[in-house]
Write a protein that holds these residues in place. Sequence first.
Motif, mmCIF file in Angstrom:
data_model
loop_
_atom_site.group_PDB
_atom_site.id
_atom_site.type_symbol
_atom_site.label_atom_id
_atom_site.label_comp_id
_atom_site.label_asym_id
_atom_site.label_seq_id
_atom_site.Cartn_x
_atom_site.Cartn_y
_atom_site.Cartn_z
ATOM 1 N N PHE A 28 -13.351 7.634 4.873
ATOM 2 C CA PHE A 28 -12.275 8.634 4.883
ATOM 3 C C PHE A 28 -11.064 8.122 5.664
ATOM 4 O O PHE A 28 -9.919 8.302 5.243
ATOM 5 C CB PHE A 28 -12.757 9.953 5.486
ATOM 6 N N TYR A 29 -11.315 7.488 6.804
ATOM 7 C CA TYR A 29 -10.240 6.945 7.629
ATOM 8 C C TYR A 29 -9.443 5.902 6.847
ATOM 9 O O TYR A 29 -8.208 5.937 6.837
ATOM 10 C CB TYR A 29 -10.844 6.335 8.894
ATOM 11 N N ILE A 30 -10.141 4.986 6.188
ATOM 12 C CA ILE A 30 -9.474 3.938 5.420
ATOM 13 C C ILE A 30 -8.657 4.544 4.285
ATOM 14 O O ILE A 30 -7.509 4.159 4.047
ATOM 15 C CB ILE A 30 -10.505 2.922 4.865
ATOM 16 N N LYS A 31 -9.230 5.502 3.579
ATOM 17 C CA LYS A 31 -8.517 6.171 2.480
ATOM 18 C C LYS A 31 -7.233 6.814 2.992
ATOM 19 O O LYS A 31 -6.172 6.697 2.371
ATOM 20 C CB LYS A 31 -9.435 7.217 1.843
ATOM 21 N N LYS A 32 -7.314 7.483 4.132
ATOM 22 C CA LYS A 32 -6.141 8.149 4.710
ATOM 23 C C LYS A 32 -5.072 7.131 5.109
ATOM 24 O O LYS A 32 -3.884 7.332 4.855
ATOM 25 C CB LYS A 32 -6.566 8.975 5.920
ATOM 26 N N LYS A 33 -5.488 6.030 5.733
ATOM 27 C CA LYS A 33 -4.536 5.001 6.161
ATOM 28 C C LYS A 33 -3.841 4.355 4.969
ATOM 29 O O LYS A 33 -2.645 4.098 5.001
ATOM 30 C CB LYS A 33 -5.235 3.933 7.006
ATOM 31 N N ILE A 34 -4.598 4.083 3.909
ATOM 32 C CA ILE A 34 -4.001 3.477 2.717
ATOM 33 C C ILE A 34 -3.004 4.440 2.079
ATOM 34 O O ILE A 34 -1.899 4.035 1.700
ATOM 35 C CB ILE A 34 -5.094 3.053 1.718
ATOM 36 N N ALA A 35 -3.361 5.707 1.986
ATOM 37 C CA ALA A 35 -2.457 6.702 1.412
ATOM 38 C C ALA A 35 -1.174 6.807 2.237
ATOM 39 O O ALA A 35 -0.068 6.855 1.672
ATOM 40 C CB ALA A 35 -3.146 8.060 1.323
ATOM 41 N N ALA A 36 -1.298 6.806 3.552
ATOM 42 C CA ALA A 36 -0.114 6.888 4.418
ATOM 43 C C ALA A 36 0.749 5.638 4.268
ATOM 44 O O ALA A 36 1.992 5.733 4.238
ATOM 45 C CB ALA A 36 -0.535 7.070 5.872
ATOM 46 N N SER A 37 0.118 4.489 4.130
ATOM 47 C CA SER A 37 0.867 3.241 3.967
ATOM 48 C C SER A 37 1.613 3.212 2.640
ATOM 49 O O SER A 37 2.768 2.766 2.578
ATOM 50 C CB SER A 37 -0.079 2.042 4.050
ATOM 51 N N LEU A 38 0.981 3.673 1.590
ATOM 52 C CA LEU A 38 1.642 3.715 0.284
ATOM 53 C C LEU A 38 2.826 4.678 0.295
ATOM 54 O O LEU A 38 3.886 4.378 -0.266
ATOM 55 C CB LEU A 38 0.643 4.099 -0.806
ATOM 56 N N THR A 39 2.648 5.807 0.951
ATOM 57 C CA THR A 39 3.750 6.763 1.071
ATOM 58 C C THR A 39 4.904 6.155 1.853
ATOM 59 O O THR A 39 6.070 6.283 1.457
ATOM 60 C CB THR A 39 3.272 8.061 1.760
ATOM 61 N N ALA A 40 4.609 5.480 2.946
ATOM 62 C CA ALA A 40 5.654 4.837 3.744
ATOM 63 C C ALA A 40 6.388 3.787 2.923
ATOM 64 O O ALA A 40 7.619 3.685 2.980
ATOM 65 C CB ALA A 40 5.051 4.208 4.993
ATOM 66 N N ALA A 41 5.647 3.008 2.141
ATOM 67 C CA ALA A 41 6.276 1.985 1.305
ATOM 68 C C ALA A 41 7.171 2.622 0.251
ATOM 69 O O ALA A 41 8.289 2.149 0.009
ATOM 70 C CB ALA A 41 5.207 1.121 0.651
ATOM 71 N N GLU A 42 6.700 3.694 -0.366
ATOM 72 C CA GLU A 42 7.503 4.389 -1.372
ATOM 73 C C GLU A 42 8.780 4.960 -0.770
ATOM 74 O O GLU A 42 9.818 5.011 -1.429
ATOM 75 C CB GLU A 42 6.688 5.501 -2.019
ATOM 76 N N ASP A 43 8.707 5.380 0.499
ATOM 77 C CA ASP A 43 9.870 5.940 1.189
ATOM 78 C C ASP A 43 10.792 4.861 1.745
ATOM 79 O O ASP A 43 11.828 5.179 2.337
ATOM 80 C CB ASP A 43 9.420 6.863 2.320
#
Length: 59
Positions: A28-43
């Motif tokens: 769950f932690y890894i999934k959350k970190k990857i999602a946050a990283s992808l959002t940051a990259a998109e932004d």
Amino acid sequence: MGMVKDEARKIIDNLPEQATWDDLMYQFYIKKKIAASLTAAEDGNLISHEEVKKRLMME
């Protein structure tokens, strides 16, 4: 059903039978970190490789 629940079920279904609570929480932690990283990259919240090297060399 919500997207988060669907993703959580996928993670749980892919864990081995002998998985521990720690294994589950780590996934769950890894999934959350990857999602946050992808959002940051998109932004556009990115740091160049050169900037990272410069920051690390300052420490």
